[in-house]
Design a protein around this motif. Sequence first.
Motif, PDB file in Angstrom:
ATOM      1  N   ARG A  91       0.830  -1.205   0.000  1.00 42.27           N
ATOM      2  CA  ARG A  91       0.000   0.000   0.000  1.00 42.27           C
ATOM      3  C   ARG A  91       0.871   1.263   0.000  1.00 42.27           C
ATOM      4  O   ARG A  91       0.592   2.215  -0.714  1.00 42.27           O
ATOM      5  CB  ARG A  91      -0.958  -0.008   1.190  1.00 42.27           C
ATOM      6  CG  ARG A  91      -2.041   1.057   1.087  1.00 42.27           C
ATOM      7  CD  ARG A  91      -3.163   0.871   2.077  1.00 42.27           C
ATOM      8  NE  ARG A  91      -3.774  -0.449   2.079  1.00 42.27           N
ATOM      9  CZ  ARG A  91      -4.644  -0.898   1.175  1.00 42.27           C
ATOM     10  NH1 ARG A  91      -4.987  -0.132   0.168  1.00 42.27           N
ATOM     11  NH2 ARG A  91      -5.162  -2.095   1.284  1.00 42.27           N
ATOM     12  N   LYS A  93       3.859   1.498  -1.186  1.00 39.65           N
ATOM     13  CA  LYS A  93       4.453   1.554  -2.521  1.00 39.65           C
ATOM     14  C   LYS A  93       3.445   2.093  -3.531  1.00 39.65           C
ATOM     15  O   LYS A  93       3.776   2.960  -4.345  1.00 39.65           O
ATOM     16  CB  LYS A  93       4.934   0.162  -2.939  1.00 39.65           C
ATOM     17  CG  LYS A  93       5.739   0.139  -4.197  1.00 39.65           C
ATOM     18  CD  LYS A  93       6.287  -1.252  -4.449  1.00 39.65           C
ATOM     19  CE  LYS A  93       7.130  -1.285  -5.703  1.00 39.65           C
ATOM     20  NZ  LYS A  93       7.732  -2.588  -5.941  1.00 39.65           N
ATOM     21  N   ALA A  94       2.212   1.604  -3.477  1.00 37.03           N
ATOM     22  CA  ALA A  94       1.167   2.068  -4.397  1.00 37.03           C
ATOM     23  C   ALA A  94       0.857   3.538  -4.172  1.00 37.03           C
ATOM     24  O   ALA A  94       0.687   4.302  -5.130  1.00 37.03           O
ATOM     25  CB  ALA A  94      -0.097   1.225  -4.229  1.00 37.03           C
ATOM     26  N   ASP A  95       0.806   3.954  -2.921  1.00 34.83           N
ATOM     27  CA  ASP A  95       0.538   5.368  -2.621  1.00 34.83           C
ATOM     28  C   ASP A  95       1.656   6.254  -3.165  1.00 34.83           C
ATOM     29  O   ASP A  95       1.411   7.368  -3.608  1.00 34.83           O
ATOM     30  CB  ASP A  95       0.396   5.584  -1.117  1.00 34.83           C
ATOM     31  CG  ASP A  95      -0.886   4.989  -0.557  1.00 34.83           C
ATOM     32  OD1 ASP A  95      -1.804   4.658  -1.346  1.00 34.83           O
ATOM     33  OD2 ASP A  95      -0.962   4.833   0.688  1.00 34.83           O
ATOM     34  N   VAL A  97       3.277   5.863  -5.874  1.00 34.36           N
ATOM     35  CA  VAL A  97       3.217   5.990  -7.336  1.00 34.36           C
ATOM     36  C   VAL A  97       2.620   7.337  -7.713  1.00 34.36           C
ATOM     37  O   VAL A  97       3.167   8.064  -8.539  1.00 34.36           O
ATOM     38  CB  VAL A  97       2.387   4.825  -7.949  1.00 34.36           C
ATOM     39  CG1 VAL A  97       2.081   5.079  -9.407  1.00 34.36           C
ATOM     40  CG2 VAL A  97       3.124   3.511  -7.785  1.00 34.36           C
TER      41      VAL A  97
END
Length: 130
Positions: A91, A93-95, A97
């Motif tokens: 999460r 890591k995704a945030d 992006v």
Amino acid sequence: MAKKGKAASGEPQGGVKAPTPGSNGYDKKKLEGYVSECEEAQTEIDEIMQAAKDKCAPLREQIADIKKAANEDDGIPRKEFNAVLQERRLRRKADGVRDKLSAEQQDQFDLMKQALGMLADTPLGQAAMH
């Protein structure tokens, strides 16, 4: 798929040079140079990766010890605890992006997510819910 033809200049299309007469089409010295440069760069990458691995080893041991203590001292199940840690890491890591995009790119990103029905977890979607 269409065959690649020759351009008006007589050179094959797609940027491939015509073979030198009497050869298989590759300049051996140039090819060896490219291969050598790539191998040198890969060797450097391998050395950097090994140094990072060595530097991370004590931290990985620390994490293993923490997980063991969580399980043994407080009965926290390992598999589920690992799943929680993995989800939180992914999460973050995704945030990150979206955070790496410019403000204009973030707007486009949000519009695309909205079009896909994925707006709720974006700042724009959160603002719309309040």
